[in-house]
Write an enzyme that holds these catalytic residues in place. Structure first.
Site: not given
Length: 164
Positions: A7, A68, A141
């Protein structure tokens, strides 16, 4: 198969290693965040992200990685900083010869929660259940990175099956 989910972030970059066992179940191998200090010049922050990511890749030797994709609605300055961190991540993975996929946030939520509008708590709870964790994964996260890794394993399994 071991997948590294990421992420991206400039201040806090989440990572999570998820392994698919021979029986198809999933297990968390390691997860956490790479943090950089806000007062540090951006080039130094990006180098820290690169260096720590290289160390993680060397230590865990993932078969694949998943990142992501960025989604921003307002803050252009934050978007640029996160995009720079994402670029460093993608370059680092390519230099390490790790096959990499990218997933939109809505796809990650659909994969983990069966609902593209799931909130952060729903995602964390489903990650906890899917990986058999005793506690909710923290920080956010890292939980998101685990969800990205789970999405990649599901996607890879689906796309690697020969049609009948």
């Amino acid at each position: 198969m071991l997948t590294l989910g990421i992420d991206p972030g400039a201040a806090s970059l989440g990572y999570g290693f998820v392994r698919e066992r021979n029986d198809g179940s999933l297990e968390s191998v390691k997860y956490g965040v790479i943090r950089t200090k806000s007062g540090t010049p951006m080039p130094q922050r990006l180098k820290l992200i690169h260096d720590e990511l290289v160390d993680l890749i060397d230590q865990y030797q993932p078969d694949r990685a998943a990142v992501e994709e960025l989604f921003f609605s307002r803050n252009v300055t934050t978007a640029i900083m996160v995009a720079q961190a994402q670029g460093v991540v993608l370059l680092t993975l390519q230099k390490a010869n790790v096959e990499t996929a990218e997933y939109k946030p809505v796809v990650v939520k659909q994969s983990v929660c069966n609902y593209g509008g799931a909130d952060k708590m729903q995602v964390k709870k489903m990650v906890q259940i899917m990986l058999g964790l005793d506690d909710l994964p923290r920080p956010d996260d890292a939980a998101d990175a685990l969800a990205v890794a789970i999405t990649d394993l599901h996607s890879y399994r689906f796309h690697s099956v020969d049609p009948v």
